[in-house]
Design a protein around this motif. Structure first.
Motif, PDB file in Angstrom:
ATOM      1  N   TRP A 274       5.551   6.987   9.150  1.00  0.00           N
ATOM      2  CA  TRP A 274       4.115   7.259   9.079  1.00  0.00           C
ATOM      3  C   TRP A 274       3.331   6.018   8.666  1.00  0.00           C
ATOM      4  O   TRP A 274       2.255   5.731   9.209  1.00  0.00           O
ATOM      5  CB  TRP A 274       3.873   8.395   8.086  1.00  0.00           C
ATOM      6  CG  TRP A 274       2.423   8.691   7.849  1.00  0.00           C
ATOM      7  CD1 TRP A 274       1.531   9.230   8.733  1.00  0.00           C
ATOM      8  CD2 TRP A 274       1.685   8.451   6.650  1.00  0.00           C
ATOM      9  NE1 TRP A 274       0.289   9.351   8.150  1.00  0.00           N
ATOM     10  CE2 TRP A 274       0.360   8.887   6.882  1.00  0.00           C
ATOM     11  CE3 TRP A 274       2.023   7.944   5.400  1.00  0.00           C
ATOM     12  CZ2 TRP A 274      -0.632   8.807   5.906  1.00  0.00           C
ATOM     13  CZ3 TRP A 274       1.043   7.857   4.429  1.00  0.00           C
ATOM     14  CH2 TRP A 274      -0.270   8.283   4.671  1.00  0.00           C
TER      15      TRP A 274
ATOM     16  N   MET B 210       7.765  12.646  14.119  1.00  0.00           N
ATOM     17  CA  MET B 210       7.861  13.277  12.800  1.00  0.00           C
ATOM     18  C   MET B 210       8.096  14.777  12.942  1.00  0.00           C
ATOM     19  O   MET B 210       8.956  15.354  12.259  1.00  0.00           O
ATOM     20  CB  MET B 210       6.594  12.994  11.997  1.00  0.00           C
ATOM     21  CG  MET B 210       6.422  11.538  11.595  1.00  0.00           C
ATOM     22  SD  MET B 210       4.851  11.200  10.733  1.00  0.00           S
ATOM     23  CE  MET B 210       5.104  12.142   9.215  1.00  0.00           C
TER      24      MET B 210
ATOM     25  N   ARG C 178       1.675   3.651   1.303  1.00  0.00           N
ATOM     26  CA  ARG C 178       0.636   3.640   2.346  1.00  0.00           C
ATOM     27  C   ARG C 178       0.309   2.185   2.671  1.00  0.00           C
ATOM     28  O   ARG C 178       0.643   1.270   1.919  1.00  0.00           O
ATOM     29  CB  ARG C 178      -0.639   4.348   1.862  1.00  0.00           C
ATOM     30  CG  ARG C 178      -1.290   3.658   0.662  1.00  0.00           C
ATOM     31  CD  ARG C 178      -2.318   4.522  -0.008  1.00  0.00           C
ATOM     32  NE  ARG C 178      -2.846   3.859  -1.199  1.00  0.00           N
ATOM     33  CZ  ARG C 178      -3.514   4.470  -2.175  1.00  0.00           C
ATOM     34  NH1 ARG C 178      -3.738   5.771  -2.100  1.00  0.00           N
ATOM     35  NH2 ARG C 178      -3.962   3.795  -3.213  1.00  0.00           N
TER      36      ARG C 178
ATOM     37  N   ASP D  51       2.129   3.772  13.148  1.00  0.00           N
ATOM     38  CA  ASP D  51       0.876   3.989  13.877  1.00  0.00           C
ATOM     39  C   ASP D  51       0.283   2.702  14.439  1.00  0.00           C
ATOM     40  O   ASP D  51      -0.227   2.683  15.560  1.00  0.00           O
ATOM     41  CB  ASP D  51      -0.136   4.715  12.988  1.00  0.00           C
ATOM     42  CG  ASP D  51      -0.495   3.927  11.736  1.00  0.00           C
ATOM     43  OD1 ASP D  51       0.335   3.125  11.272  1.00  0.00           O
ATOM     44  OD2 ASP D  51      -1.609   4.125  11.214  1.00  0.00           O
TER      45      ASP D  51
ATOM     46  N   VAL E  78       4.015   8.956  17.058  1.00  0.00           N
ATOM     47  CA  VAL E  78       4.475   9.007  15.668  1.00  0.00           C
ATOM     48  C   VAL E  78       4.460  10.445  15.164  1.00  0.00           C
ATOM     49  O   VAL E  78       5.426  10.918  14.561  1.00  0.00           O
ATOM     50  CB  VAL E  78       3.603   8.107  14.763  1.00  0.00           C
ATOM     51  CG1 VAL E  78       3.889   8.385  13.286  1.00  0.00           C
ATOM     52  CG2 VAL E  78       3.863   6.643  15.069  1.00  0.00           C
ATOM     53  N   TYR E  79       3.366  11.154  15.426  1.00  0.00           N
ATOM     54  CA  TYR E  79       3.291  12.552  14.998  1.00  0.00           C
ATOM     55  C   TYR E  79       4.363  13.391  15.682  1.00  0.00           C
ATOM     56  O   TYR E  79       4.993  14.265  15.050  1.00  0.00           O
ATOM     57  CB  TYR E  79       1.902  13.126  15.319  1.00  0.00           C
ATOM     58  CG  TYR E  79       0.776  12.528  14.505  1.00  0.00           C
ATOM     59  CD1 TYR E  79       1.015  11.880  13.298  1.00  0.00           C
ATOM     60  CD2 TYR E  79      -0.541  12.611  14.953  1.00  0.00           C
ATOM     61  CE1 TYR E  79      -0.022  11.334  12.562  1.00  0.00           C
ATOM     62  CE2 TYR E  79      -1.588  12.069  14.227  1.00  0.00           C
ATOM     63  CZ  TYR E  79      -1.322  11.430  13.023  1.00  0.00           C
ATOM     64  OH  TYR E  79      -2.355  10.883  12.297  1.00  0.00           O
TER      65      TYR E  79
ATOM     66  N   MET F 231      10.501   9.694   7.126  1.00  0.00           N
ATOM     67  CA  MET F 231       9.211  10.054   7.706  1.00  0.00           C
ATOM     68  C   MET F 231       8.069   9.299   7.034  1.00  0.00           C
ATOM     69  O   MET F 231       7.070   8.953   7.686  1.00  0.00           O
ATOM     70  CB  MET F 231       8.983  11.568   7.598  1.00  0.00           C
ATOM     71  CG  MET F 231       9.979  12.410   8.419  1.00  0.00           C
ATOM     72  SD  MET F 231      10.017  11.979  10.181  1.00  0.00           S
ATOM     73  CE  MET F 231      11.470  10.896  10.262  1.00  0.00           C
TER      74      MET F 231
END
Length: 247
Positions: free
Chosen positions: A85, A21, A5, A89, A17-18, A81
Motif C-alpha cells: 500500500w 490487496m 506511510r 501506488d 494495488v487495491y 499489505m
C-alpha cells in the motif's frame, strides 16, 4: 523500525494495488479455517507453496505464482499489505495499471526463482508476497529515492514517528535482508531472505527502462527524487512518554 506511510499520494487511483490487496486478503480468508490443522495445512502448502526441490526436479512451476498469494498468519499478511500500500501506488501511477501488474508478477516469479537457486534441495514450503513487494520497493528506490517516508521507531518503551528519505529506509531494509541472506540456511525454512534480496534487485532492474524513458538522472533533477505530484504533509505529534530531565 517499519514504515507506516509515505507523503506521496498517487496521481490516479491505484486499482491494481487495491485488487492485489483484496486478492491476498480474500485468499487468506479462504483457507483460514484449516490453519489449526497441521495435516490439512501441510497438504495445502504442498500443492500451492514453492518447494525448491520440487521445482528443481522439473515440476511445480505454477507455485511460483500461487505462492505469492498465500500467507502464514495475520501479521505476515498485514505487514506485506502495508508495504504494498505504501510503495505500490506511485509505481502503478508511473507505469500504468496493466504494466504494473505484469511488473509485480515478474518480480515475484524472479524472487521465487532466486530462492530456489539458493536452496535447490530444500523441501521447506515458501509462501508470501514478500518477493514481489520487494520488487516494488526496488523500483520505488530507483524512481523516487528522496520521497519522504514516515517510519515508526520502537525502542523498548520509546515510540516515535520519524520522516526520512526513501533511500535511507529502503537501503537499510535491503542491508538487513542481504545480511540475513548470508547468515540463513534456505534448507531450514524460515524467512526467505534471498527471495527478498533477489526480488528487490529484480524490481530495480526491471524499472531501469522506465527510468531511462523518463529521463534518467534528468528525471531525478526535475522531480528532486520525489514522485511528480504535490506531496502530502502530516502533522507529527510528540511522543506521549514523559521526559525525565537531568538533574
Amino acid at each position: 523500525m517499519f514504515p507506516i506511510r509515505d507523503h506521496n499520494p498517487s496521481g490516479r487511483t491505484p486499482y491494481v494495488v487495491y485488487a492485489l490487496m483484496a486478492a491476498n486478503i480474500l485468499i487468506f480468508l479462504s483457507y483460514l479455517g484449516i490453519m489449526d490443522s497441521a495435516a490439512l495445512l501441510n497438504r495445502f502448502y504442498a500443492t500451492y507453496a514453492i518447494i525448491p526441490a520440487r521445482i528443481t526436479s522439473g515440476s511445480g512451476f505454477e507455485t511460483l505464482v500461487t505462492s505469492m498469494f498465500l500467507h502464514g498468519g495475520w501479521m505476515h499478511l498485514a505487514g506485506n499489505m502495508l508495504f504494498l500500500w505504501i510503495f505500490g501506488d506511485n509505481l502503478e501511477d508511473e507505469m500504468g495499471h496493466l504494466p504494473f501488474l505484469l511488473f509485480y508478477l515478474v518480480a515475484g516469479v524472479g524472487a521465487g526463482l532466486i530462492h530456489v537457486a539458493t536452496g535447490p534441495d530444500s523441501v521447506a514450503p515458501t509462501i508470501g508476497a514478500s518477493g514481489a513487494i520487494a520488487g516494488v520497493m526496488g523500483g520505488y528506490l530507483l524512481l523516487f529515492p528522496r520521497a519522504k517516508v514516515d517510519i515508526l521507531l520502537i525502542l523498548i518503551i520509546y515510540f516515535r514517528v520519524f520522516t526520512i528519505p526513501a533511500f535511507i529506509m529502503l537501503g537499510l531494509w535491503l542491508a538487513f535482508q542481504f545480511f540475513g541472506s548470508l547468515t540463513s540456511d534456505p534448507d531450514q525454512g524460515g524467512v526467505a531472505y534471498w527471495a527478498h534480496t533477489g526480488g528487490f534487485i529484480v524490481g530495480l532492474i526491471l524499472c531501469i527502462p522506465l527510468w531511462l524513458k523518463l529521463g534518467g538522472t534528468r528525471y531525478w533533477r526535475r522531480t528532486h527524487g520525489h514522485p511528480p505530484h504535490p506531496e502530502h504533509s502530516y502533522k507529527l505529534t510528540q511522543s506521549r512518554i514523559p521526559r525525565v530531565p537531568r538533574r
